[in-house]
Design an enzyme around this catalytic site. Sequence first.
Site, PDB file in Angstrom:
ATOM      1  N   CYS A   2      13.670   9.282 -20.276  1.00 17.90           N
ATOM      2  CA  CYS A   2      12.997   8.014 -20.147  1.00 17.90           C
ATOM      3  C   CYS A   2      11.504   8.468 -19.945  1.00 17.90           C
ATOM      4  CB  CYS A   2      13.462   7.210 -19.217  1.00 17.90           C
ATOM      5  SG  CYS A   2      14.867   6.294 -19.742  1.00 17.90           S
ATOM      6  N   GLY A  28      12.426   9.826 -24.900  1.00 17.83           N
ATOM      7  CA  GLY A  28      13.325   8.698 -25.413  1.00 17.83           C
ATOM      8  C   GLY A  28      13.015   8.254 -26.615  1.00 17.83           C
ATOM      9  N   ASN A 102      12.182   5.400 -14.603  1.00 19.14           N
ATOM     10  CA  ASN A 102      12.839   6.720 -15.057  1.00 19.14           C
ATOM     11  C   ASN A 102      13.610   7.261 -14.014  1.00 19.14           C
ATOM     12  OD1 ASN A 102      11.282   9.820 -15.626  1.00 19.14           O
ATOM     13  ND2 ASN A 102      13.133   9.242 -16.203  1.00 19.14           N
ATOM     14  N   GLY A 103      14.733   7.737 -14.167  1.00 24.63           N
ATOM     15  CA  GLY A 103      15.772   8.257 -13.108  1.00 24.63           C
ATOM     16  C   GLY A 103      17.189   7.715 -13.016  1.00 24.63           C
ATOM     17  N   CYS A 247      12.937  18.002 -10.167  1.00 19.89           N
ATOM     18  CA  CYS A 247      14.032  18.469 -11.240  1.00 19.89           C
ATOM     19  C   CYS A 247      13.556  19.625 -11.919  1.00 19.89           C
ATOM     20  CB  CYS A 247      14.261  17.300 -12.246  1.00 19.89           C
ATOM     21  SG  CYS A 247      15.092  17.885 -13.646  1.00 19.89           S
ATOM     22  N   TYR A 253      12.692  22.351 -20.008  1.00 18.11           N
ATOM     23  CA  TYR A 253      13.122  21.573 -21.295  1.00 18.11           C
ATOM     24  C   TYR A 253      12.331  20.210 -21.662  1.00 18.11           C
ATOM     25  CZ  TYR A 253      15.495  19.071 -24.893  1.00 18.11           C
ATOM     26  OH  TYR A 253      15.724  18.326 -26.228  1.00 18.11           O
ATOM     27  N   ASP A 357      15.465  27.645 -25.154  1.00 15.18           N
ATOM     28  CA  ASP A 357      15.474  27.076 -23.699  1.00 15.18           C
ATOM     29  C   ASP A 357      16.485  27.026 -22.891  1.00 15.18           C
ATOM     30  OD1 ASP A 357      16.026  24.101 -23.424  1.00 15.18           O
ATOM     31  OD2 ASP A 357      15.289  24.615 -25.450  1.00 15.18           O
ATOM     32  N   CYS A 446      22.012  21.424 -11.876  1.00 16.71           N
ATOM     33  CA  CYS A 446      22.918  21.666 -13.051  1.00 16.71           C
ATOM     34  C   CYS A 446      23.123  23.210 -13.408  1.00 16.71           C
ATOM     35  CB  CYS A 446      22.193  20.958 -14.104  1.00 16.71           C
ATOM     36  SG  CYS A 446      20.631  21.067 -14.033  1.00 16.71           S
TER      37      CYS A 446
HETATM   38  S1  SF4 Z   1      20.788  18.408 -11.759  1.00 18.60           S
HETATM   39 FE1  SF4 Z   1      19.659  19.497 -13.296  1.00 18.60          FE
HETATM   40  S2  SF4 Z   1      18.769  18.105 -14.682  1.00 18.60           S
HETATM   41 FE2  SF4 Z   1      19.503  16.706 -12.991  1.00 18.60          FE
HETATM   42  S3  SF4 Z   1      17.832  16.683 -11.597  1.00 18.60           S
HETATM   43 FE3  SF4 Z   1      18.695  18.426 -10.757  1.00 18.60          FE
HETATM   44  S4  SF4 Z   1      17.894  20.230 -12.010  1.00 18.60           S
HETATM   45 FE4  SF4 Z   1      17.212  18.291 -13.020  1.00 18.60          FE
END
Ligand code: SF4
Length: 463
Positions: A2, A28, A102-103, A247, A253, A357, A446
């Site tokens: 978003c 988005g 956004n979030g 993040c 990306y 990426d 992640c």
């Molecule tokens: S889990 Fe990954 S995609 Fe989600 S906020 Fe953390 S770094 Fe970003």
Amino acid sequence: MCGVFGVFNALHAEKYIFYGIYALQHRGQEGVGLAVSDFEDIKVVKKPGLVLEAIKKEDLEAVKGYSGIAHVRYSTAGDAGDQNFQPILRETPLGKVAVVHNGNLVNYLPLRAELESKGVSFFHTSDSELFLALLGQGELLPEGIQFHPSDRELLPALFYVLSRVKGAYSLLYLFKDRLVAARDPMGFRPLLLGRLRETFLFASESCAFDILQAETWRELKPGEVLVVDAQGMRSYFPFRSEKKSMCIFELVYFSKPESFVFDSWVYRARRRMGELLAYEDDVSADVVVPVPDSGLVPAIGYAQVRGLPLELGLIRNHYVGRSFIEPTQELRDVKVLMKLNPNRAVLEGKRVVVVDDSLVRGTTSKKIVSMLRRAGAKEVHMRIASPPVIGPCYYGIDTPTREELIANRMELEEIREFIGADSLRYLSLESLHSVVESPQDFCDACFSNCYPLEVEGTALRMR
Ligand code: SF4
């Protein structure tokens, strides 16, 4: 995902937000919405599809005003139905208010249940509605906060809302006479402030200011609440800023390479990821081929360090959107084939290093490898400019479930075999950390499976 964009104090605010949100289209593609205030009323237009196709001249005529907010949607919470497009508009005890977000909130369900038990109605299935439903439900006056006289009524109600929600939010509230921007105390998603003479602008990324030839002023700090009205702009920090968790995937990306987010130039960070990938690699090859578009910048860094030519071995059809952000697997598959075409002039008889990426499900990489081979590549070496994705995101990015993440199910050699490459390498987590100045201020859950914030009803390994 978003994208959000906002403007305050502009003749034809609707046109500013139209162009601003167009520049954030990559965040988005399911739907777009605009809300505009002429200081007497707030009008909203929301449509499915891409900004340029969805929003017609008559739509802009219908929402003329002096301040406004806009949103491009990719569904991360709630279903992808049209009713969840934003801005969400609602009559509240503070008057008519629109919001874009956004979030992702991690305590949406219990909070919604609590409000419903008190008789509060919900009209959407998106977590973003909480920002409106909670307005007027309580007040909070954090100690030591001095209010500007014109904020005395609004801010205690707003601080109450922000004290109840947990998770990632970069959001804009549009009131008839003012605009409020807020970023969560952990700073998951970016939110920037721009300026064009007397006009204030807000955007998820700085690239949205460029299109308006506006200046990027600064980034909102995690936990900051900014109020803009006819009296000017005021900044508040109602809560102690928790551990920052920006993040890191935005740099890998999501954000556009020319953007400035999290105090970093995305291009520089992404190029460095490619350079570090190259320092960790010694494969013999003839040519480096980027997976367009997001593999291009790390491929530049990689090729330069390795002293190899960078060639366009995959040509992108620019009339198709990003495949990653299509909501179903079938649509993603079709889009990969529609999107990329191999360039035999570059590939025939060559040992190719192909740079992307990230590798999430592995299905796109598999198709790319077979496409390169069909076009005559002698060897295909897949290089990924980020570490293996092993955990889903709960903070606003629609990564697949844990089971769908290929690196969660398979070892490196199995993944290589699955995608059909001659070799496969990822950037190490240590190298990714070294790209940013303070890695401890970033979320990398992640890639590391260590989460910075608990999620209601989900057992997670915490950082
Ligand atoms: S889990 Fe990954 S995609 Fe989600 S906020 Fe953390 S770094 Fe970003």
